[in-house]
Design a protein around this motif. Structure first.
Motif, short mmCIF file in Angstrom:
data_model
loop_
_atom_site.label_atom_id
_atom_site.label_comp_id
_atom_site.label_asym_id
_atom_site.label_seq_id
_atom_site.Cartn_x
_atom_site.Cartn_y
_atom_site.Cartn_z
N UNK A 10 54.44 22.67 21.16
CA UNK A 10 55.15 22.22 22.19
C UNK A 10 55.89 23.31 22.97
N UNK A 11 56.33 24.22 22.11
CA UNK A 11 57.13 25.47 22.65
C UNK A 11 58.04 25.43 23.75
N UNK A 43 53.46 16.53 14.31
CA UNK A 43 53.54 17.78 15.22
C UNK A 43 53.26 18.84 14.20
N UNK A 44 52.56 19.90 14.74
CA UNK A 44 52.26 20.85 13.85
C UNK A 44 52.95 22.08 13.74
N UNK A 45 54.14 22.13 14.24
CA UNK A 45 55.27 22.96 14.18
C UNK A 45 55.05 23.88 15.75
N UNK A 46 55.96 24.89 15.58
CA UNK A 46 56.33 25.42 16.86
C UNK A 46 56.76 24.80 18.10
N UNK A 47 57.95 24.09 17.68
CA UNK A 47 58.59 23.41 18.83
C UNK A 47 59.34 24.38 19.65
N UNK A 52 61.32 26.67 28.81
CA UNK A 52 62.56 26.31 29.28
C UNK A 52 63.26 25.00 28.76
N UNK A 53 62.46 24.09 28.21
CA UNK A 53 63.34 22.92 27.50
C UNK A 53 63.40 22.79 26.25
N UNK A 54 63.77 23.70 25.60
CA UNK A 54 64.19 23.94 24.22
C UNK A 54 64.93 22.65 23.68
N UNK A 112 69.36 28.73 25.24
CA UNK A 112 69.32 27.40 25.89
C UNK A 112 70.10 26.77 24.98
N UNK A 113 70.37 26.85 23.96
CA UNK A 113 71.20 26.23 22.99
C UNK A 113 72.43 26.81 22.70
#
Length: 332
Positions: A10-11, A43-47, A52-54, A112-113
């Motif tokens: 998703x990144x 989910x296969x990871x790499x969120x 831009x929408x972390x 962004x966090x």
């Protein structure tokens, strides 16, 4: 029977994720958690990183996992985030160097966090398994390899995840068995081209020479070089195509990575271009679901409904431009 929607990297693309979930038939409940009446997301990871929408991605997916409407495995970007934030207990240095290249890759998560939000989700990352065996299907971020899984379990007392500072120190220390295992599971195995009398290629994006190539571990017919190496788009420094070589044998240790089990396996990581191509992106028992969502590509899911073999029609969104393979082709 369980039914799964396996979702690619998703990144930080929350808008694409929400759109995909709705199109797959997921809806939010009273608590705002996405659910499906008959299916479970995986989910296969790499969120994280790049998009831009972390924070929104993390909020959505963690809520789904906590509620039982989704499963997840760790990706290399979650692993890297932990290593960036973790200091070696003896040297005080971060496990992942804070150099310009690593910072650029991780910048979206850092900016962004808030620090409190980073700490909250980093703690969650340490609970994520490195692989999932759900009985009828399997999921891993970059490569399913039993030898690497065994090394992880040996180092963690039988666990399928890294959960302590000591685990992450060892997993970030080159030369240890745990380091090698995590590299394979989260980044994929590589084969040395030079030791097989093949030339290096040039990585034009990174402006550096590459002597190793990723192994096409998903292709169970691959048993010699160069077919075992992922060199389809490789170029020389002058941008000439990578030269052709006659088939040559490889060491058994490289062949050990090739997936030969007859259980459907799903993975991400490899930045494919939509749409899925047989033998490159999917085979009879393996399916990649990473089609570069954050790089202008498509956020993809594979809808698994119990079939014992991968079927190209189950990629979602389904691409009608792809020509269905003949039955003979489906033996790969």
């Amino acid at each position: 029977m369980k039914r799964y929607d396996i979702i690619g990297d998703v990144h930080g693309c929350a808008s694409k994720l929400k759109d995909l979930l709705v199109r797959l038939g997921y809806d939010t409940d009273a608590a705002g958690v996405y659910r499906h009446p008959r299916r479970t997301a995986v989910f296969v990871g790499d969120l994280v990183d790049r998009g831009e929408e972390q924070l929104e991605v993390l909020t959505i997916v963690k809520a789904m996992v906590d509620a039982g409407s989704a499963h997840i495995v760790m990706g290399n970007h979650e692993f890297n985030a932990i290593a960036w934030a973790t200091e070696h207990p003896e040297t005080g240095k971060p496990l992942r160097a804070h150099n310009d290249n690593n910072r650029a890759q991780h910048e979206a998560f850092l900016t962004r966090l808030t620090e409190a939000e980073q700490e909250y989700y980093l703690e969650w990352f340490t609970t994520l398994p490195l692989w999932l065996d759900l009985g009828e299907i399997r999921v891993v971020h970059a490569c399913w390899h039993t030898g690497s899984m065994r090394a992880v379990m040996d180092a963690t007392g039988g666990a399928d995840r890294l959960s302590t500072v000591e685990h992450f120190v060892e997993a970030n220390t080159k030369g240890t068995e745990l380091y090698e295992a995590v590299e394979v599971l989260l980044k994929g195995p590589e084969i040395n081209l030079i030791e097989h009398d093949m030339c290096a290629y040039w990585d034009h994006e990174a402006s550096k020479e590459r002597k190793n190539a990723r192994i096409r571990w998903w292709d169970h017919d691959a048993s010699t070089l160069p077919e075992l190496a992922e060199l389809r788009s490789a170029r020389l420094k002058n941008r000439d195509p990578y030269p052709a070589y006659a088939p040559r044998p490889v060491q058994d240790r490289y062949l050990s990575y090739v997936y030969t089990d007859r259980i459907p396996l799903f993975y991400g990581h490899y930045w494919r271009a939509w749409s899925p191509t047989q033998k490159d992106d999917w085979t009879t028992y393996t399916a990649c679901v990473d089609f570069s969502a954050v790089n202008g590509g498509t956020l993809v899911a594979y809808r698994w409904d119990g079939a014992p073999e991968i079927q190209w029609e189950n990629y979602f969104p389904h691409d009608p431009e792809v020509v269905a393979p003949t039955p003979a082709d489906q033996t790969v």
